[in-house]
Design a protein around this motif. Sequence first.
Motif, PDB file in Angstrom:
ATOM      1  N   GLN A   5     -43.357   2.403  -0.866  1.00 21.18           N
ATOM      2  CA  GLN A   5     -42.440   3.358   0.043  1.00 21.18           C
ATOM      3  C   GLN A   5     -42.977   4.641   0.064  1.00 21.18           C
ATOM      4  O   GLN A   5     -43.505   5.106  -1.057  1.00 21.18           O
ATOM      5  N   PRO A  10     -41.417  10.564   6.737  1.00 23.69           N
ATOM      6  CA  PRO A  10     -40.155  10.529   7.582  1.00 23.69           C
ATOM      7  C   PRO A  10     -39.639   9.056   7.054  1.00 23.69           C
ATOM      8  O   PRO A  10     -40.256   8.360   6.785  1.00 23.69           O
ATOM      9  N   ARG A  11     -38.228   9.017   6.946  1.00 23.77           N
ATOM     10  CA  ARG A  11     -37.537   8.018   6.833  1.00 23.77           C
ATOM     11  C   ARG A  11     -37.486   6.979   8.176  1.00 23.77           C
ATOM     12  O   ARG A  11     -37.942   7.556   9.206  1.00 23.77           O
ATOM     13  N   LEU A  12     -37.350   5.730   8.156  1.00 25.04           N
ATOM     14  CA  LEU A  12     -37.360   4.785   9.270  1.00 25.04           C
ATOM     15  C   LEU A  12     -36.898   5.539  10.552  1.00 25.04           C
ATOM     16  O   LEU A  12     -37.593   5.272  11.667  1.00 25.04           O
ATOM     17  N   GLU A  14     -35.866   8.661  11.268  1.00 22.58           N
ATOM     18  CA  GLU A  14     -36.870   9.769  11.948  1.00 22.58           C
ATOM     19  C   GLU A  14     -38.093   9.226  12.825  1.00 22.58           C
ATOM     20  O   GLU A  14     -38.436   9.641  13.770  1.00 22.58           O
ATOM     21  N   ASP A 420     -34.451  -2.015   4.472  1.00 22.39           N
ATOM     22  CA  ASP A 420     -35.177  -0.886   4.124  1.00 22.39           C
ATOM     23  C   ASP A 420     -35.045   0.143   5.372  1.00 22.39           C
ATOM     24  O   ASP A 420     -35.310  -0.165   6.293  1.00 22.39           O
ATOM     25  N   ASP A 421     -34.762   1.262   5.061  1.00 25.81           N
ATOM     26  CA  ASP A 421     -34.760   2.440   6.053  1.00 25.81           C
ATOM     27  C   ASP A 421     -35.771   3.579   5.563  1.00 25.81           C
ATOM     28  O   ASP A 421     -35.729   4.582   6.320  1.00 25.81           O
ATOM     29  N   THR A 422     -36.897   3.129   5.000  1.00 21.59           N
ATOM     30  CA  THR A 422     -38.040   3.838   5.019  1.00 21.59           C
ATOM     31  C   THR A 422     -39.232   3.489   5.360  1.00 21.59           C
ATOM     32  O   THR A 422     -39.371   2.088   5.563  1.00 21.59           O
TER      33      THR A 422
END
Length: 426
Positions: A5, A10-12, A14, A420-422
């Motif tokens: 990761q 930015p995270r997913l 964004e 996942d949110d990255t």
Amino acid sequence: MSSSQSLSGPRLGEFVTLAALMTSLVALSIDAMLPALADIGADLEVAHDNDRQLVVAMLFLGLAIGQVIYGPLSDSFGRKRPIYAGFVIFIAGCLLSAFATDYTTMLVGRLLQGLGAAGPRIVVIAMVRDLYEGRAMARIMSIVMAVFILVPALAPAMGQGILVLSHWRVIFGLLFVLAVVALTWFALRQPETLQAERRRPFTWQTVYGAIHECCASRVAMGYTVAGGLVFGAFVGYLTSSQQIFQELYGLGHLFPLYFGVLALAIGAAGLFNAKLVMRYGMRPLSRVALIILTILTGAFAAYVLLSAPTAPFWLFMGVMIVGFFCIGILFGNFNALAMAPLGHIAGVAAAVVGSGTTFISFAVGTAIGALYDGTVLPLVVGFAGLGLLALLAMAWAESGRPEAEAEDEGADDVADKDGDDTVPSN
């Protein structure tokens, strides 16, 4: 693609929002202008009403040309620098159009806007391909499409509001401001996704070889043609929508409302596709959507031709809502399917697929718009005919796919990371 990761990017959420904003410059540059076409034509003394459609068509021409340039550059110099160049050209086009005193200058400005918007539009797809593949890419592109579609849903209302309060030239000022915001956000928050060791030397031999590889892939070319034909029907709608809603059906200031409803149908389809593509795959969903689109619009075209040249508005909207939902499913999937075998040359592939799709859609969409005759017949015949041709192109593409190939590359990879949110690093 690494499963590690990124800690600096930015995270997913964004990343998707930023990608949607950058790609939405094209839609915003088109849709915010639609309510103003009549005023622009009057102020700049356009001779024929259908010539007002060139304000839309020239942007698509610039977009088609620009994509050929940015893709190869992004494979050699990284993703960020070509995007910077595109924003600068787009901003110059905004200023030229805003201060245009004749129609020729306006069209040159619109051409520059298209050339500039092609940078963010095409390189963002390469960035997504750097990070995701197969069904995972289709999922991300569908989410981007769903966020992105909020812009064209609201853009005509923004354009109409500006016309009520001010002048059509202010719309270009809004585009200028949004481009500066997007450029600043991108520069500060998005890291480079193509590291130096993965870049290809920028030589004519290298670029030609990559383009030749793209064109030799039946899968890539088949889905490029299919996407161009479907998008061409959509471009035909865009170029003639102001005349259909405001002149044929007499909706006046309500035009942005109904335009937004159809745009939201595409956005809803993007969310629908993002959820189901992981389970059913891109090809089955695309095939069903394309068959429904073709049969539905074909039946409606027959009804208009035989019974009612001026179809009831409620029936027109019903058919278009279902048709646009189908188109929303096809947009993200066709891009991902065309790019699937070309991840190692994602920049050039995005350029070839994007420019090919846009050239085809520009040609057929402009032709459909030019055939506008005060009825919806040219539009719905275009939808049905192009849908049928797209089905044939899809069948041709599938005939070139090896039997041993996995149904959708990358399905297992994204299934493992579905929560996942990255954004993955490369």
